[in-house]
Design a protein around this motif. Structure first.
Motif, PDB file in Angstrom:
ATOM      1  N   ASN A  80       3.609   0.888 -11.294  1.00  0.00           N
ATOM      2  CA  ASN A  80       2.236   1.104 -10.853  1.00  0.00           C
ATOM      3  C   ASN A  80       1.640   2.396 -11.410  1.00  0.00           C
ATOM      4  OD1 ASN A  80      -0.085   0.308  -9.445  1.00  0.00           O
ATOM      5  ND2 ASN A  80       0.458   1.548  -7.665  1.00  0.00           N
ATOM      6  N   ILE A  81       1.801   2.587 -12.728  1.00  0.00           N
ATOM      7  CA  ILE A  81       1.285   3.816 -13.348  1.00  0.00           C
ATOM      8  C   ILE A  81       0.105   3.536 -14.279  1.00  0.00           C
ATOM      9  CG2 ILE A  81       3.448   5.096 -13.191  1.00  0.00           C
ATOM     10  CD1 ILE A  81       4.006   4.360 -16.105  1.00  0.00           C
ATOM     11  N   GLY A  82      -0.296   2.280 -14.400  1.00  0.00           N
ATOM     12  CA  GLY A  82      -1.400   1.937 -15.278  1.00  0.00           C
ATOM     13  C   GLY A  82      -1.254   0.524 -15.797  1.00  0.00           C
ATOM     14  N   PRO A  83      -2.045   0.161 -16.796  1.00  0.00           N
ATOM     15  CA  PRO A  83      -1.990  -1.197 -17.333  1.00  0.00           C
ATOM     16  C   PRO A  83      -0.603  -1.526 -17.905  1.00  0.00           C
ATOM     17  CG  PRO A  83      -3.888   0.009 -18.202  1.00  0.00           C
ATOM     18  CD  PRO A  83      -3.031   1.003 -17.500  1.00  0.00           C
ATOM     19  N   VAL A  84      -0.210  -2.772 -17.749  1.00  0.00           N
ATOM     20  CA  VAL A  84       1.041  -3.271 -18.331  1.00  0.00           C
ATOM     21  C   VAL A  84       0.675  -4.330 -19.371  1.00  0.00           C
ATOM     22  CG1 VAL A  84       3.199  -4.508 -17.917  1.00  0.00           C
ATOM     23  CG2 VAL A  84       2.384  -2.812 -16.258  1.00  0.00           C
ATOM     24  N   GLU A  85       1.214  -4.168 -20.562  1.00  0.00           N
ATOM     25  CA  GLU A  85       0.964  -5.106 -21.651  1.00  0.00           C
ATOM     26  C   GLU A  85       2.280  -5.728 -22.086  1.00  0.00           C
ATOM     27  OE1 GLU A  85      -0.624  -5.022 -26.307  1.00  0.00           O
ATOM     28  OE2 GLU A  85      -1.216  -3.435 -24.906  1.00  0.00           O
ATOM     29  N   LEU A  86       2.313  -7.032 -22.138  1.00  0.00           N
ATOM     30  CA  LEU A  86       3.477  -7.769 -22.613  1.00  0.00           C
ATOM     31  C   LEU A  86       3.157  -8.194 -24.038  1.00  0.00           C
ATOM     32  CD1 LEU A  86       6.249  -8.824 -21.659  1.00  0.00           C
ATOM     33  CD2 LEU A  86       5.082 -10.884 -20.865  1.00  0.00           C
ATOM     34  N   CYS A  87       3.746  -7.491 -25.000  1.00  0.00           N
ATOM     35  CA  CYS A  87       3.460  -7.692 -26.424  1.00  0.00           C
ATOM     36  C   CYS A  87       4.567  -8.568 -26.999  1.00  0.00           C
ATOM     37  CB  CYS A  87       3.379  -6.339 -27.123  1.00  0.00           C
ATOM     38  SG  CYS A  87       2.826  -6.414 -28.833  1.00  0.00           S
ATOM     39  N   VAL A  88       4.252  -9.813 -27.332  1.00  0.00           N
ATOM     40  CA  VAL A  88       5.291 -10.823 -27.503  1.00  0.00           C
ATOM     41  C   VAL A  88       5.322 -11.414 -28.908  1.00  0.00           C
ATOM     42  CG1 VAL A  88       5.002 -11.396 -25.065  1.00  0.00           C
ATOM     43  CG2 VAL A  88       3.898 -12.830 -26.787  1.00  0.00           C
ATOM     44  N   SER A  89       6.461 -12.033 -29.198  1.00  0.00           N
ATOM     45  CA  SER A  89       6.641 -12.827 -30.406  1.00  0.00           C
ATOM     46  C   SER A  89       7.510 -14.026 -30.035  1.00  0.00           C
ATOM     47  CB  SER A  89       7.312 -11.990 -31.511  1.00  0.00           C
ATOM     48  OG  SER A  89       8.673 -11.772 -31.219  1.00  0.00           O
ATOM     49  N   ARG A  91      -1.976  -9.118 -13.619  1.00  0.00           N
ATOM     50  CA  ARG A  91      -1.303  -7.817 -13.534  1.00  0.00           C
ATOM     51  C   ARG A  91      -0.755  -7.348 -14.870  1.00  0.00           C
ATOM     52  NH1 ARG A  91       3.039  -8.761  -9.131  1.00  0.00           N
ATOM     53  NH2 ARG A  91       3.045 -10.801 -10.134  1.00  0.00           N
ATOM     54  N   ALA A  92      -0.671  -8.226 -15.847  1.00  0.00           N
ATOM     55  CA  ALA A  92      -0.177  -7.845 -17.170  1.00  0.00           C
ATOM     56  C   ALA A  92      -1.029  -8.529 -18.237  1.00  0.00           C
ATOM     57  CB  ALA A  92       1.289  -8.218 -17.347  1.00  0.00           C
ATOM     58  N   ILE A  93      -1.295  -7.803 -19.301  1.00  0.00           N
ATOM     59  CA  ILE A  93      -2.040  -8.320 -20.445  1.00  0.00           C
ATOM     60  C   ILE A  93      -1.042  -8.915 -21.426  1.00  0.00           C
ATOM     61  CG2 ILE A  93      -3.562  -7.672 -22.354  1.00  0.00           C
ATOM     62  CD1 ILE A  93      -4.163  -5.110 -20.524  1.00  0.00           C
ATOM     63  N   LEU A  94      -1.315 -10.105 -21.904  1.00  0.00           N
ATOM     64  CA  LEU A  94      -0.456 -10.752 -22.894  1.00  0.00           C
ATOM     65  C   LEU A  94      -1.061 -10.546 -24.276  1.00  0.00           C
ATOM     66  CD1 LEU A  94       2.141 -12.552 -22.838  1.00  0.00           C
ATOM     67  CD2 LEU A  94       0.610 -14.523 -22.991  1.00  0.00           C
ATOM     68  N   SER A  95      -0.273 -10.001 -25.194  1.00  0.00           N
ATOM     69  CA  SER A  95      -0.755  -9.779 -26.556  1.00  0.00           C
ATOM     70  C   SER A  95       0.304 -10.225 -27.553  1.00  0.00           C
ATOM     71  CB  SER A  95      -1.105  -8.300 -26.779  1.00  0.00           C
ATOM     72  OG  SER A  95       0.062  -7.490 -26.734  1.00  0.00           O
TER      73      SER A  95
END
Length: 210
Positions: A50-59, A75-79
């Motif tokens: 809970n410290i800021g945005p969470v990004e799941l950067c995937v392949s 709750r998480a951005i998918l990129s």
């Protein structure tokens, strides 16, 4: 504490494509199941920090059914990861986050020691340091945090060798950046690493399904 973006660099856990060094011990399906559990655990800890945005950067493909079923909601951005080697993929993720104006923490999914509390601690260190690092026992690192960007931290590094953390420290020293480090952690890459693996990763599903 000011917000810090956490970017989880993740690979879809397809049998035969992930944790290949564990296949002799676990088989292709078993290695993929472990990769799935560690990915879920990592994402859950990132959200719980809970410290800021969470990004799941995937392949390789963020539209794959696996990522849609994982579904962390809003709750998480998918990129999608950039093309190129690990260094280039990490560099692009870090550059994009820093351009958006937030410090960034890059993590993989191989280190169960990176719990929510440790992520909060490292984000705190990043408030008055230019970079932070969580080294691992095999000579790599499980976390790299940055307030500034330099491509030298990601280019011409022999990834997946015992030189990664040492070279990164040298590059940071050359830049004159202030570095904070955690104690040495343990990741899970080789069959011998399984002996020290925490057995309880079940809380990952609880957090993701809250």
């Amino acid at each position: 504490m000011n917000q810090t973006r956490i970017i989880v660099i993740a690979k879809e856990p397809r049998p035969g494509k992930v944790k290949t060094r564990l296949i002799p011990a676990l088989g292709e399906a078993g290695a993929a199941r472990l990769a799935d559990r560690m990915l879920r655990h990592t994402l859950a800890q990132a959200l719980d920090a809970n410290i800021g945005p969470v990004e799941l950067c995937v392949s390789p493909d963020p539209a794959a059914e696996y990522w849609q079923q994982l579904d962390p909601g809003d709750r998480a951005i998918l990129s999608s990861q950039a093309d190129g080697d690990l260094g280039h993929r990490m560099a692009e993720a870090a550059r994009n986050a820093l351009t958006a104006g937030l410090p960034v923490i890059l993590i993989g999914t191989d280190c169960p020691d990176l719990d929510a509390n440790r992520l909060r601690q490292m984000a705190g260190k990043l408030q008055n340091h230019d970079a932070c690092l969580c080294p691992v026992a095999d000579g790599g690192y499980a976390l790299l945090g940055l307030r500034r960007f330099s491509p030298t931290l990601f280019t011409d590094i022999p990834w997946s060798t015992e030189q990664v953390a040492a070279i990164t420290r040298q590059r940071l020293a050359t830049l004159g950046w202030r570095l904070a480090e955690s104690e040495t952690l343990h990741d899970v890459d080789e069959p011998a690493d399984l002996q020290g693996l925490a057995t309880d990763l079940s809380r990952a599903d609880d957090v993701l399904n809250d």
